[in-house]
Scaffold this motif. Structure first.
Motif, PDB file in Angstrom:
ATOM      1  N   SER A  29       9.238  13.693  99.967  1.00 24.55           N
ATOM      2  CA  SER A  29      10.312  14.675  99.929  1.00 24.55           C
ATOM      3  C   SER A  29      10.141  15.415  98.612  1.00 24.55           C
ATOM      4  CB  SER A  29      11.654  13.972  99.980  1.00 24.55           C
ATOM      5  OG  SER A  29      11.782  13.147  98.847  1.00 24.55           O
ATOM      6  N   ASP A  30      10.998  16.398  98.406  1.00 26.63           N
ATOM      7  CA  ASP A  30      10.897  17.185  97.191  1.00 26.63           C
ATOM      8  C   ASP A  30      10.990  16.326  95.935  1.00 26.63           C
ATOM      9  OD1 ASP A  30      10.365  19.860  97.331  1.00 26.63           O
ATOM     10  OD2 ASP A  30      12.157  20.333  96.157  1.00 26.63           O
ATOM     11  N   PRO A  86       5.793  16.691 104.852  1.00 28.55           N
ATOM     12  CA  PRO A  86       7.040  15.992 105.166  1.00 28.55           C
ATOM     13  C   PRO A  86       6.745  14.841 106.123  1.00 28.55           C
ATOM     14  CG  PRO A  86       7.262  18.353 105.524  1.00 28.55           C
ATOM     15  CD  PRO A  86       5.829  18.103 105.229  1.00 28.55           C
ATOM     16  N   TYR A  87       7.537  13.784 106.027  1.00 27.62           N
ATOM     17  CA  TYR A  87       7.288  12.575 106.805  1.00 27.62           C
ATOM     18  C   TYR A  87       7.009  12.855 108.287  1.00 27.62           C
ATOM     19  CZ  TYR A  87       7.959   8.067 109.014  1.00 27.62           C
ATOM     20  OH  TYR A  87       7.764   6.950 109.760  1.00 27.62           O
ATOM     21  N   GLY A 125      18.189  13.095 104.043  1.00 31.55           N
ATOM     22  CA  GLY A 125      18.014  14.509 103.792  1.00 31.55           C
ATOM     23  C   GLY A 125      19.361  15.090 103.453  1.00 31.55           C
ATOM     24  N   ASP A 137       7.981  13.890  95.494  1.00 30.93           N
ATOM     25  CA  ASP A 137       6.734  14.605  95.285  1.00 30.93           C
ATOM     26  C   ASP A 137       6.464  14.801  93.796  1.00 30.93           C
ATOM     27  OD1 ASP A 137       4.571  15.749  96.668  1.00 30.93           O
ATOM     28  OD2 ASP A 137       5.241  17.735  96.064  1.00 30.93           O
ATOM     29  N   LEU A 192      11.193  21.891 105.706  1.00 30.08           N
ATOM     30  CA  LEU A 192      11.141  20.474 106.082  1.00 30.08           C
ATOM     31  C   LEU A 192      10.854  19.592 104.882  1.00 30.08           C
ATOM     32  CD1 LEU A 192       9.268  20.520 109.465  1.00 30.08           C
ATOM     33  CD2 LEU A 192      11.538  19.605 109.027  1.00 30.08           C
ATOM     34  N   SER A 193      10.047  20.101 103.949  1.00 30.55           N
ATOM     35  CA  SER A 193       9.695  19.259 102.809  1.00 30.55           C
ATOM     36  C   SER A 193      10.871  19.075 101.863  1.00 30.55           C
ATOM     37  CB  SER A 193       8.488  19.829 102.066  1.00 30.55           C
ATOM     38  OG  SER A 193       8.832  21.040 101.449  1.00 30.55           O
ATOM     39  N   SER A 245      13.526  17.769 102.851  1.00 30.32           N
ATOM     40  CA  SER A 245      14.190  16.530 103.268  1.00 30.32           C
ATOM     41  C   SER A 245      13.207  15.386 103.147  1.00 30.32           C
ATOM     42  CB  SER A 245      14.651  16.647 104.711  1.00 30.32           C
ATOM     43  OG  SER A 245      13.553  16.479 105.562  1.00 30.32           O
ATOM     44  N   GLY A 246      13.710  14.193 102.985  1.00 29.55           N
ATOM     45  CA  GLY A 246      12.825  13.056 102.799  1.00 29.55           C
ATOM     46  C   GLY A 246      12.659  12.255 104.068  1.00 29.55           C
ATOM     47  N   GLN A 247      12.041  11.089 103.910  1.00 31.78           N
ATOM     48  CA  GLN A 247      11.837  10.225 105.065  1.00 31.78           C
ATOM     49  C   GLN A 247      13.149   9.566 105.467  1.00 31.78           C
ATOM     50  OE1 GLN A 247       9.300   6.903 104.251  1.00 31.78           O
ATOM     51  NE2 GLN A 247       9.448   6.105 106.318  1.00 31.78           N
ATOM     52  N   TYR A 273       3.193  11.091 102.367  1.00 34.01           N
ATOM     53  CA  TYR A 273       4.343  11.875 102.830  1.00 34.01           C
ATOM     54  C   TYR A 273       5.390  11.818 101.742  1.00 34.01           C
ATOM     55  CZ  TYR A 273       5.694   7.144 104.194  1.00 34.01           C
ATOM     56  OH  TYR A 273       5.949   5.803 104.202  1.00 34.01           O
TER      57      TYR A 273
END
Lengths: 453, 274
Positions: free
Chosen positions: A56-57, A85-86, B237, A60, B229-230, B232-234, A54
């Motif tokens: 984020s931008d 995404p998580y 965001g 990644d 959605l991608s 934002s992170g775990q 998982y």
């Protein structure tokens, strides 16, 4: 009958078009699950693994760099990736596991490692870890060890809880910063001085209104950044050693709850309703609405982004001097169903991640997690990673007394049940005794549903 | 007369006020998308940002491959709408007008499938598409809609049942076969319902999250919702950017809605019948 011919031929044409179009939209890509690994010059030494994570931008891009570097070093291994995404990653992963299509190696949130282990999706890594990794070189190999002493994953990055405090708010109130000698009681009496209502009165003043607090002494929610370390340092806890039985209903837990409920009723600690008025549970501290928080390392990012003047220190001690920090070791897990060849290639990836200083450094620079390799964590790469927080050593020191969050196969379910009942006590809808005995029963039911069948 | 005007004035006032209330969440989202992260998290919340951060919108387009995500979403939503309109109207027509054995039983079965929760079907679907080598392609996201989904069938059947028999009889006299009746008479007459189905399908597919997440693995195949959605992170965001991206992704829905709206008001089922 003749009349229908038009319809049927038309339907047939439509079906053909559909099949044809779908066949083309694949773009000639083969799917990892169905693709046979390309045969290299040396008679099929080449192996392709699917890596799931998982991201984020920002992370990644870094992950892709590290994967490219890995492929250069291991020309016989081809890595295909799958990221999401998580929030969605696990829905996908669980579907794939059910369908027997899961990645060969994936990144699991620390709290889910035991779920995959105990449900037979993860591979037992004990022999490889003993063979290839020196336990004393790493933080947290033991965080993925079960009661039988088997290892199910290798940490990718570590999250450990410390006490964050907003220096500006302390200075404004003329209060001394937290020290490492604090007990939870000390924290509360200081937090009272830092709790301010709409009229500008603190929780210590007469006429203070707990219903209209503008600035809280401590923000507090759920397990990791809430009740876990309080209960543990008071000598209590939720599950026993094996994480198969509830130990909720004890005098120690009652004492811990008295401390929490009192703090919430006096308006010093954010209760579940207070949290609802914020954009998110985690926004209270970065927005300057709370003087202190229990926070994991990743919270550094939001605090820095908001431009806070803050630092961190160890979490307070319990009444008997016991100290416990929550820890989550997000870890690489290998698929139980992968062929030996693929599993070995996946292990190469895990080894590369854990042992290579360069990889550890690059990942540390993202600022998401505490590095697992001690040599990197104890170097300036981590300790001087940014202006703030100055006392980064507190994260490493906390690992000495850190405990995982009673992880097991039904972690999410029991935490949900416990939270439901704890919240009733926090909001004064139930007495502490009542909430604890209800939580005890509810948690035990969840555990028995899985372990007693 | 006077009273009538007064009554109408009050009605408009009430409608106006309730529309404004409906707009509040949308306006809040718009305001939030124009804040800095600090302003976004501040408590008590400030409704109107001090400085409008129009740069957030530029940042969204720089952050991820929004253009690519949009193209994928358009492909999925477009093909889904086409498939739903064709397949559901055909099946709906059959249930409304054709005679064949077990018709009622079959229709009850179709409605019965609506009772099955979507989650139950995910894993079998996943396995089927895996066998067909369609994972990580856009196909599974739209091809399902070419197989006549029950809600659309029900909607079209109801619309076709309301079309007077006289049209059909007239067409039969002229020598039309059932398919021609369907294509030349029923389809044009059911335009409002088709527009409704098109909007429902488009919105559903445009906002869908679970299916794309399960079938798509490579970032370049992402549709808008998971693309956003991608961003934002775990742990952290830039929520204000997520909101900006979400607002950007609303534009096509509005366009489709405006385009389809004119068909809603055209309802001339009764034309040509004396």
């Amino acid at each position: 009958m003749k009349k229908r011919k038009g319809l049927y031929s038309w339907l047939a044409a439509l079906l053909l078009v559909t099949v044809f179009a779908s066949g083309c939209s694949g773009g000639g890509q083969k799917e990892g699950g169905a693709a046979s690994p390309p045969k290299g010059e040396d008679g099929g030494k080449q192996v392709e693994i699917l890596l799931g994570y998982y991201s984020s931008d920002s992370s990644d891009a870094k992950m892709k760099e590290l994967i490219d570097r890995f492929e250069e070093q291991h020309p016989n291994i081809k890595v295909k990736t799958q990221s999401a995404p998580y929030g969605q990653f696990y829905q996908k992963l669980d579907t794939q596991i059910a369908a027997g299509q899961a990645p060969d190696v994936w990144l699991s949130d620390g709290v889910y490692v035991m779920k995959y282990a105990q449900r037979g999706a993860a591979k037992d890594l004990t022999d490889w870890i003993v063979r290839d990794l020196k336990a004393e070189d790493y933080y947290g190999l033991d965080f993925n060890k079960d009661a039988e002493g088997r290892y199910w994953g290798v940490p990718q990055g570590i999250q450990v809880g410390v006490l964050f405090y907003n220096k500006d708010l302390f200075d404004k109130a003329g209060v001394d910063y937290p020290t490492e000698d604090w007990t939870w009681e000390d924290l509360k009496s200081t937090a009272a001085k830092l709790t301010v209502d709409a009229a500008g009165k603190t929780a210590e003043d007469a006429g203070f209104d707990p219903a209209s607090v503008n600035q809280f002494g401590l923000t507090f929610f759920s397990i990791t950044e809430g009740w876990f370390s309080v209960m543990k340092s008071y000598g209590g806890g939720v599950l026993d050693e094996k994480a198969e039985n509830s130990i909720v209903n004890t005098p120690e837990n009652k004492q811990a709850f008295e401390w929490m409920v009192d703090g919430m009723q006096r308006g010093i600690i954010t209760d579940p309703v207070d949290l609802k008025s914020f954009q998110s549970n985690t926004a209270v501290f970065p927005s300057g609405s709370a003087a202190m928080r229990i926070g994991i390392y990743a919270r550094v990012q939001a605090a820095n982004e908001a431009g806070l003047n803050y630092d961190v220190t160890l979490l307070p001690k319990g009444p008997d001097g016991k100290r416990v920090s929550p820890v989550i070791a997000n870890s690489w897990v290998i698929n139980q169903k992968s062929s030996d060849k693929k599993a070995e290639a996946a292990w190469e990836w895990i080894k590369y991640w854990a042992t290579e200083d360069e990889v550890q450094k690059q990942w540390t620079e993202l600022g998401e997690a505490v590095p697992v390799k001690k040599s990197v964590a104890q170097s300036d790469v981590f300790l001087k990673a940014g202006e703030q927080p100055a006392n980064r050593k507190a994260f490493l020191d906390s690992l000495e007394f850190a405990q995982t969050l009673d992880n097991n196969a039904v972690w999410e379910e029991w935490v949900g049940k416990f939270n439901e009942n704890a919240e009733r006590a926090f909001l004064g809808d139930a007495t502490i005794d009542q909430a604890l005995s209800d939580a005890d029963a509810a948690v035990q039911t969840v555990l028995d549903d899985f372990y007693k069948k | 007369m006077k009273y009538k005007l007064l009554g109408r004035g009050i009605a408009y006032l009430l409608i106006g006020i309730s529309s404004l209330i409906m707009l509040v969440p949308f306006a809040t989202a718009l305001m939030n998308s124009l804040k800095t992260y600090r302003e976004y998290t501040t408590v008590p919340p400030r409704w109107i940002p001090e400085v409008f951060q129009w740069s957030n919108y530029a940042a969204v387009f720089k952050l991820g491959n929004i253009g690519g995500y949009t193209v994928n979403s358009v492909i999925v939503a477009g093909l889904s709408v086409a498939g739903a309109l064709l397949s559901c109207s055909m099946v709906g027509y059959a249930f409304a007008r054709l005679r064949f054995p077990l018709k009622s039983a079959l229709f009850v079965m179709v409605l019965g499938t609506m009772m099955i929760p979507a989650v139950v079907i995910i894993i079998p679907h996943f396995m089927i598409f895996n066998e067909l080598n369609m994972l990580d392609t856009l196909t599974p996201l739209w091809v399902i809609e070419w197989l006549a989904q029950p809600f659309g069938i029900f909607l079209m059947r109801q619309a076709f049942m309301n079309i007077p028999k006289e049209y059909e009889e007239a067409a039969k006299m002229e020598g039309c076969n059932p398919f021609q009746i369907y294509w030349r008479i029923f389809i044009p007459m059911a335009r409002p319902t088709l527009a409704t189905l098109a909007i429902f399908t488009f919105m559903g597919k445009w906002n869908e999250i679970l299916t794309p997440v399960i079938y798509l693995t490579s970032n370049e195949k992402y549709t808008l919702p998971i693309g956003i959605l991608s961003l934002s992170g775990q742990w952290t965001g830039n929520e204000q950017l997520m909101i900006a991206a979400a607002l950007v992704s609303l534009v096509p829905i509005l366009l489709v809605f405006l385009f389809a709206e004119k068909y809603f008001v055209q309802n001339h089922n009764m034309a040509g019948i004396k």
